[in-house]
Enzyme design. Sequence first.
Site, PDB file in Angstrom:
ATOM      1  N   HIS A  16     -49.606 -47.439  27.389  1.00 16.44           N
ATOM      2  CA  HIS A  16     -48.966 -46.415  28.219  1.00 16.44           C
ATOM      3  C   HIS A  16     -49.929 -45.253  28.425  1.00 16.44           C
ATOM      4  O   HIS A  16     -50.967 -45.163  27.768  1.00 16.44           O
ATOM      5  CB  HIS A  16     -47.748 -45.827  27.492  1.00 16.44           C
ATOM      6  CG  HIS A  16     -46.672 -46.796  27.200  1.00 16.44           C
ATOM      7  ND1 HIS A  16     -45.581 -46.947  28.002  1.00 16.44           N
ATOM      8  CD2 HIS A  16     -46.496 -47.657  26.158  1.00 16.44           C
ATOM      9  CE1 HIS A  16     -44.779 -47.854  27.483  1.00 16.44           C
ATOM     10  NE2 HIS A  16     -45.307 -48.304  26.368  1.00 16.44           N
ATOM     11  N   TYR A  45     -43.620 -43.867  20.749  1.00 14.14           N
ATOM     12  CA  TYR A  45     -44.804 -44.730  20.598  1.00 14.14           C
ATOM     13  C   TYR A  45     -45.179 -44.913  19.130  1.00 14.14           C
ATOM     14  O   TYR A  45     -44.871 -44.081  18.282  1.00 14.14           O
ATOM     15  CB  TYR A  45     -46.019 -44.098  21.297  1.00 14.14           C
ATOM     16  CG  TYR A  45     -45.797 -43.685  22.718  1.00 14.14           C
ATOM     17  CD1 TYR A  45     -45.542 -44.641  23.707  1.00 14.14           C
ATOM     18  CD2 TYR A  45     -45.869 -42.348  23.097  1.00 14.14           C
ATOM     19  CE1 TYR A  45     -45.352 -44.261  25.030  1.00 14.14           C
ATOM     20  CE2 TYR A  45     -45.678 -41.959  24.419  1.00 14.14           C
ATOM     21  CZ  TYR A  45     -45.417 -42.919  25.376  1.00 14.14           C
ATOM     22  OH  TYR A  45     -45.227 -42.538  26.679  1.00 14.14           O
ATOM     23  N   HIS A 121     -47.908 -50.899  30.732  1.00 14.24           N
ATOM     24  CA  HIS A 121     -46.472 -50.721  30.950  1.00 14.24           C
ATOM     25  C   HIS A 121     -46.039 -51.258  32.323  1.00 14.24           C
ATOM     26  O   HIS A 121     -45.039 -51.935  32.445  1.00 14.24           O
ATOM     27  CB  HIS A 121     -46.144 -49.226  30.817  1.00 14.24           C
ATOM     28  CG  HIS A 121     -44.686 -48.921  30.740  1.00 14.24           C
ATOM     29  ND1 HIS A 121     -44.218 -47.639  30.705  1.00 14.24           N
ATOM     30  CD2 HIS A 121     -43.594 -49.725  30.697  1.00 14.24           C
ATOM     31  CE1 HIS A 121     -42.880 -47.679  30.644  1.00 14.24           C
ATOM     32  NE2 HIS A 121     -42.491 -48.927  30.641  1.00 14.24           N
ATOM     33  N   LYS A 141     -43.314 -48.360  37.944  1.00 12.76           N
ATOM     34  CA  LYS A 141     -43.977 -47.128  37.518  1.00 12.76           C
ATOM     35  C   LYS A 141     -45.473 -47.352  37.513  1.00 12.76           C
ATOM     36  O   LYS A 141     -45.929 -48.496  37.547  1.00 12.76           O
ATOM     37  CB  LYS A 141     -43.475 -46.671  36.160  1.00 12.76           C
ATOM     38  CG  LYS A 141     -43.424 -47.768  35.104  1.00 12.76           C
ATOM     39  CD  LYS A 141     -42.744 -47.267  33.861  1.00 12.76           C
ATOM     40  CE  LYS A 141     -41.246 -47.073  34.092  1.00 12.76           C
ATOM     41  NZ  LYS A 141     -40.560 -46.315  33.132  1.00 12.76           N
ATOM     42  N   CYS A 143     -47.584 -46.178  35.124  1.00 10.32           N
ATOM     43  CA  CYS A 143     -48.073 -46.178  33.741  1.00 10.32           C
ATOM     44  C   CYS A 143     -48.747 -47.493  33.389  1.00 10.32           C
ATOM     45  O   CYS A 143     -48.154 -48.533  33.630  1.00 10.32           O
ATOM     46  CB  CYS A 143     -46.872 -45.918  32.823  1.00 10.32           C
ATOM     47  SG  CYS A 143     -47.268 -45.892  31.075  1.00 10.32           S
TER      48      CYS A 143
HETATM   49 ZN    ZN Z   1     -45.304 -46.163  29.902  1.00 12.64          ZN
END
Ligand code: ZN
Length: 159
Positions: A16, A45, A121, A141, A143
């Site tokens: 990420h 995380y 991610h 997304k 990421c």
């Molecule tokens: Zn992420």
Amino acid sequence: MTALKTRFGTDLLVVHCSASGPHVDVGVRDITRWHVQRGFTTVGYHYVIRRNGELETGRRENAIGAHATGHNARSIGICLVGGVDLNNKPANNFTDEQFTTLECLLRELKVRYPKARICGHRDLSPDKNSDGRITPNEYTKACPSFDINPWLKERFGPL
Ligand SMILES: [Zn+2]
């Protein structure tokens, strides 16, 4: 702190970014504060890699994280600090030190979890057209703001 549940398997190592700007020097403490504000028990995380490449630990490695919806029960979450430019647009602006630390960490994790697949991610976005590949038009997304697959090939050879 509420006890975190232990994970029983590890199939995925998910990379990420913190979606913070290139000059924002944050680490586990700051991200913990962000995540607690969002209602998490603690940082989502397991590992955070600061802008200077320093590795910090978040959740204990065998605890269930909170970083990738639908995959937390079987994955480890690693966050690179950075990933957006000054206009908050996704940007691969990670430092060489961060990439070096990421490589070392992934090598270590692959020893402990040899079967785990490494992905970004965004690679966990749904494969809408079912062609077996997650393409940019399917990303839900950005990421971690870079394509991890060519990077993995370069650093690890064919996996
Ligand atoms: Zn992420």
